[in-house]
Scaffold this active site. Structure first.
Site, PDB file in Angstrom:
ATOM      1  N   GLU A 101       0.833  -1.199   0.000  1.00  0.00           N
ATOM      2  CA  GLU A 101       0.000   0.000   0.000  1.00  0.00           C
ATOM      3  C   GLU A 101       0.866   1.248   0.000  1.00  0.00           C
ATOM      4  O   GLU A 101       1.908   1.284   0.653  1.00  0.00           O
ATOM      5  CB  GLU A 101      -0.847   0.023   1.273  1.00  0.00           C
ATOM      6  CG  GLU A 101      -1.918  -1.026   1.254  1.00  0.00           C
ATOM      7  CD  GLU A 101      -2.541  -1.251   2.610  1.00  0.00           C
ATOM      8  OE1 GLU A 101      -2.712  -0.268   3.364  1.00  0.00           O
ATOM      9  OE2 GLU A 101      -2.847  -2.411   2.918  1.00  0.00           O
ATOM     10  N   CYS A 114       3.307   8.402   1.633  1.00  0.00           N
ATOM     11  CA  CYS A 114       3.650   7.412   2.659  1.00  0.00           C
ATOM     12  C   CYS A 114       3.950   6.097   1.953  1.00  0.00           C
ATOM     13  O   CYS A 114       3.067   5.514   1.318  1.00  0.00           O
ATOM     14  CB  CYS A 114       2.474   7.270   3.621  1.00  0.00           C
ATOM     15  SG  CYS A 114       2.721   5.978   4.845  1.00  0.00           S
ATOM     16  N   CYS A 121       4.938  -7.489   7.586  1.00  0.00           N
ATOM     17  CA  CYS A 121       5.818  -7.003   8.660  1.00  0.00           C
ATOM     18  C   CYS A 121       5.904  -8.096   9.716  1.00  0.00           C
ATOM     19  O   CYS A 121       4.955  -8.843   9.925  1.00  0.00           O
ATOM     20  CB  CYS A 121       5.217  -5.740   9.270  1.00  0.00           C
ATOM     21  SG  CYS A 121       6.258  -4.974  10.533  1.00  0.00           S
ATOM     22  N   CYS A 125       3.067  -5.842  16.179  1.00  0.00           N
ATOM     23  CA  CYS A 125       2.345  -4.873  17.019  1.00  0.00           C
ATOM     24  C   CYS A 125       0.857  -5.225  17.005  1.00  0.00           C
ATOM     25  O   CYS A 125       0.273  -5.478  15.951  1.00  0.00           O
ATOM     26  CB  CYS A 125       2.559  -3.447  16.512  1.00  0.00           C
ATOM     27  SG  CYS A 125       4.297  -2.964  16.487  1.00  0.00           S
ATOM     28  N   CYS A 128      -1.839  -3.223  14.772  1.00  0.00           N
ATOM     29  CA  CYS A 128      -1.489  -2.903  13.392  1.00  0.00           C
ATOM     30  C   CYS A 128      -1.877  -4.024  12.424  1.00  0.00           C
ATOM     31  O   CYS A 128      -1.599  -5.202  12.676  1.00  0.00           O
ATOM     32  CB  CYS A 128       0.017  -2.648  13.308  1.00  0.00           C
ATOM     33  SG  CYS A 128       0.554  -2.192  11.660  1.00  0.00           S
ATOM     34  N   GLY A 171       5.581  -2.316   7.045  1.00  0.00           N
ATOM     35  CA  GLY A 171       6.966  -2.751   7.193  1.00  0.00           C
ATOM     36  C   GLY A 171       7.747  -1.931   8.185  1.00  0.00           C
ATOM     37  O   GLY A 171       7.327  -0.862   8.611  1.00  0.00           O
ATOM     38  N   GLU A 172       8.888  -2.492   8.580  1.00  0.00           N
ATOM     39  CA  GLU A 172       9.785  -1.809   9.510  1.00  0.00           C
ATOM     40  C   GLU A 172      11.009  -1.355   8.695  1.00  0.00           C
ATOM     41  O   GLU A 172      11.867  -2.176   8.343  1.00  0.00           O
ATOM     42  CB  GLU A 172      10.171  -2.780  10.641  1.00  0.00           C
ATOM     43  CG  GLU A 172      11.296  -2.311  11.538  1.00  0.00           C
ATOM     44  CD  GLU A 172      11.128  -0.898  12.097  1.00  0.00           C
ATOM     45  OE1 GLU A 172      10.113  -0.595  12.737  1.00  0.00           O
ATOM     46  OE2 GLU A 172      12.036  -0.069  11.869  1.00  0.00           O
ATOM     47  N   SER A 203      10.024   6.141  10.136  1.00  0.00           N
ATOM     48  CA  SER A 203       9.326   5.768  11.370  1.00  0.00           C
ATOM     49  C   SER A 203       9.737   4.367  11.776  1.00  0.00           C
ATOM     50  O   SER A 203       9.740   3.441  10.960  1.00  0.00           O
ATOM     51  CB  SER A 203       7.814   5.822  11.112  1.00  0.00           C
ATOM     52  OG  SER A 203       7.108   5.404  12.259  1.00  0.00           O
ATOM     53  N   SER A 226       7.721   5.018  17.146  1.00  0.00           N
ATOM     54  CA  SER A 226       6.391   4.571  17.567  1.00  0.00           C
ATOM     55  C   SER A 226       6.502   4.136  19.014  1.00  0.00           C
ATOM     56  O   SER A 226       7.014   3.062  19.316  1.00  0.00           O
ATOM     57  CB  SER A 226       5.941   3.399  16.695  1.00  0.00           C
ATOM     58  OG  SER A 226       5.861   3.839  15.360  1.00  0.00           O
ATOM     59  N   LEU A 227       6.048   4.985  19.909  1.00  0.00           N
ATOM     60  CA  LEU A 227       6.258   4.718  21.340  1.00  0.00           C
ATOM     61  C   LEU A 227       5.017   4.065  21.950  1.00  0.00           C
ATOM     62  O   LEU A 227       5.095   2.976  22.495  1.00  0.00           O
ATOM     63  CB  LEU A 227       6.615   6.028  22.051  1.00  0.00           C
ATOM     64  CG  LEU A 227       7.128   5.908  23.478  1.00  0.00           C
ATOM     65  CD1 LEU A 227       8.346   5.014  23.574  1.00  0.00           C
ATOM     66  CD2 LEU A 227       7.448   7.296  24.044  1.00  0.00           C
ATOM     67  N   HIS A 228       3.916   4.744  21.920  1.00  0.00           N
ATOM     68  CA  HIS A 228       2.590   4.214  22.297  1.00  0.00           C
ATOM     69  C   HIS A 228       2.380   3.892  23.769  1.00  0.00           C
ATOM     70  O   HIS A 228       1.246   3.635  24.179  1.00  0.00           O
ATOM     71  CB  HIS A 228       2.205   2.997  21.446  1.00  0.00           C
ATOM     72  CG  HIS A 228       2.270   3.242  19.962  1.00  0.00           C
ATOM     73  ND1 HIS A 228       1.816   4.405  19.372  1.00  0.00           N
ATOM     74  CD2 HIS A 228       2.761   2.478  18.941  1.00  0.00           C
ATOM     75  CE1 HIS A 228       2.008   4.334  18.059  1.00  0.00           C
ATOM     76  NE2 HIS A 228       2.591   3.189  17.773  1.00  0.00           N
ATOM     77  N   ASN A 302      -6.583   3.907  14.637  1.00  0.00           N
ATOM     78  CA  ASN A 302      -7.438   3.510  13.524  1.00  0.00           C
ATOM     79  C   ASN A 302      -7.998   2.134  13.808  1.00  0.00           C
ATOM     80  O   ASN A 302      -7.259   1.220  14.172  1.00  0.00           O
ATOM     81  CB  ASN A 302      -6.621   3.438  12.225  1.00  0.00           C
ATOM     82  CG  ASN A 302      -6.542   4.788  11.557  1.00  0.00           C
ATOM     83  OD1 ASN A 302      -7.543   5.456  11.344  1.00  0.00           O
ATOM     84  ND2 ASN A 302      -5.326   5.203  11.250  1.00  0.00           N
ATOM     85  N   CYS A 345      -2.165   1.316   8.237  1.00  0.00           N
ATOM     86  CA  CYS A 345      -1.233   0.472   7.495  1.00  0.00           C
ATOM     87  C   CYS A 345      -1.763  -0.939   7.351  1.00  0.00           C
ATOM     88  O   CYS A 345      -2.168  -1.558   8.320  1.00  0.00           O
ATOM     89  CB  CYS A 345       0.087   0.319   8.240  1.00  0.00           C
ATOM     90  SG  CYS A 345       0.748   1.808   8.863  1.00  0.00           S
TER      91      CYS A 345
END
Ligand code: SAH
Length: 355
Positions: A101, A114, A121, A125, A128, A171-172, A203, A226-228, A302, A345
């Protein structure tokens, strides 16, 4: 008995995957003058050609040879979603039928694309969609370049350009480090799209050794983390990567990034109702970040159908933001883009059953 047939034909070169110097070396090997590389580059990046046939100022015989030995645009659009706010999300099919995407987000300051860095991935997480089917493979730099060119060509119709890039799709990117950096080198070059490195954001979920490596390279890109969650137990339950490198190690690496590059960091914080959105989380987050030059991006989570997370109510989001601001932490709520389409994502790919 011969039971395997070895294919000795050379794989075709992916033109989007070649830097100018790679192309110069290659055309010279093919017996052509070096300036042919510049001509080809001009066709690809300035005239936005999608086929070698378009390159009419190359000698016909060389064009034929190129067609035998190289390919240009190979991605196919599978579906497109257009949001009321102008966000466009496209699912692209790659040569091996896997899909990624890519999203265009028009802002008042320019157009941001983006890009995805991997098919799927493996970070796992919990909130995600990209990770639902695990990692399929890394993308090449050329495949990330092609995602960008896809939208640049669309913007050409309105006389506009891609002005910033976020490596925030599936992806990372720091797990596909070399391709991600090659992509950044390529897309920021004057001969291509000339997108300034300060307008490129990477990111990461928090791969500490890679963050340190990136810091040592002293690139002027923006690093987003990406802390969260400010708490190790909660973060580990949401993001398995936290079991490899905990929050203290991550923040240390972020300080190192600031020391080496002088670039303010961005922290992404997806607010999930009843999980990480209490004011005690805001206080702990402020304590954690302290005087580190940074900006916190609060993102209302999301909804991903496969996950059962709830969004934080609007006034709670505001209270969370106010708390951070009062404690001296610069925090904004990310303006929602493409909320009416599958903007998170991996969502579109999952919906299309392409995992
Ligand atoms: N692997 C990288 C980049 C891809 S994810 C990373 O983890 O940063 C891009 C951003 O979207 C990350 O901040 C990620 O945490 C966030 N994200 C993923 N799923 C989300 C969701 N359902 N709602 C809100 N943000 C999400």
């Amino acid at each position: 008995m011969i039971d395997t047939i070895i294919d000795l034909t050379e794989p075709k070169k992916q033109l989007y995957d070649m830097k100018l110097e790679d192309l110069e070396r290659w055309v010279t090997e093919l017996g052509q003058p070096k300036f042919r590389a510049k001509q080809i580059f001009n066709w690809i990046y300035k005239k936005r050609a999608t086929s070698i046939d378009d390159m009419t100022d190359l000698p016909a015989s060389f064009r034929e040879e190129l067609k035998q030995k190289a390919v240009l645009a190979t991605m196919k659009e599978v579906t497109r979603q257009v949001s009321k706010d102008g966000t466009i999300k496209i699912l692209l099919e790659l040569h091996d039928k896997s899909t990624v995407e890519t999203v265009l987000m028009p802002h008042n300051y320019g157009n941001s694309v983006c890009v995805s860095s991997q098919v799927g991935c493996r970070m796992g997480c919990t909130f995600c969609a990209s990770t639902l089917g695990g990692l399929i493979r890394n993308l090449t730099a050329g495949e990330i370049v092609e995602q960008t060119m896809f939208f640049q060509r669309m913007l050409d119709d309105q006389g506009d350009r891609v002005s910033s890039i976020v490596l925030m799709g599936s992806g990372e990117p720091l797990e596909n480090y070399d391709a991600a950096m090659k992509f950044i080198d390529m897309i920021s070059a004057a001969e291509t799209l000339n997108i300034g490195t300060r307008h490129i954001t990477v990111s990461t979920s928090g791969l500490v050794p890679a963050i340190r490596r990136l810091a040592d390279e002293k690139r002027q890109i923006t690093l987003a983390i990406s802390l969260h969650s400010p708490f190790d137990d909660l973060r580990s339950s949401m993001m398995p990567v936290n079991r490899a490198w905990n929050i203290a190690q991550l923040i240390d690496a972020c300080r190192y990034y600031w020391d080496q590059t002088g670039r303010r960091l961005t922290f992404e914080y997806a607010l999930i109702g009843g999980v990480n959105d209490d004011l005690k989380h805001a206080k702990a987050l402020a304590d954690l970040l302290g005087d580190l030059p940074c900006h916190v991006n609060l993102i209302p989570v999301n909804y991903v159908p496969e996950r059962n997370y709830q969004r934080t109510p609007k006034d709670q989001i505001r209270a969370f933001q106010d708390e951070l601001n009062q404690l001296g932490i610069n925090a904004t709520v990310r303006r929602e883009k493409g909320h009416d389409i599958s903007a998170a994502c991996g969502q579109l790919r999952a919906e299309q059953g392409r995992i």
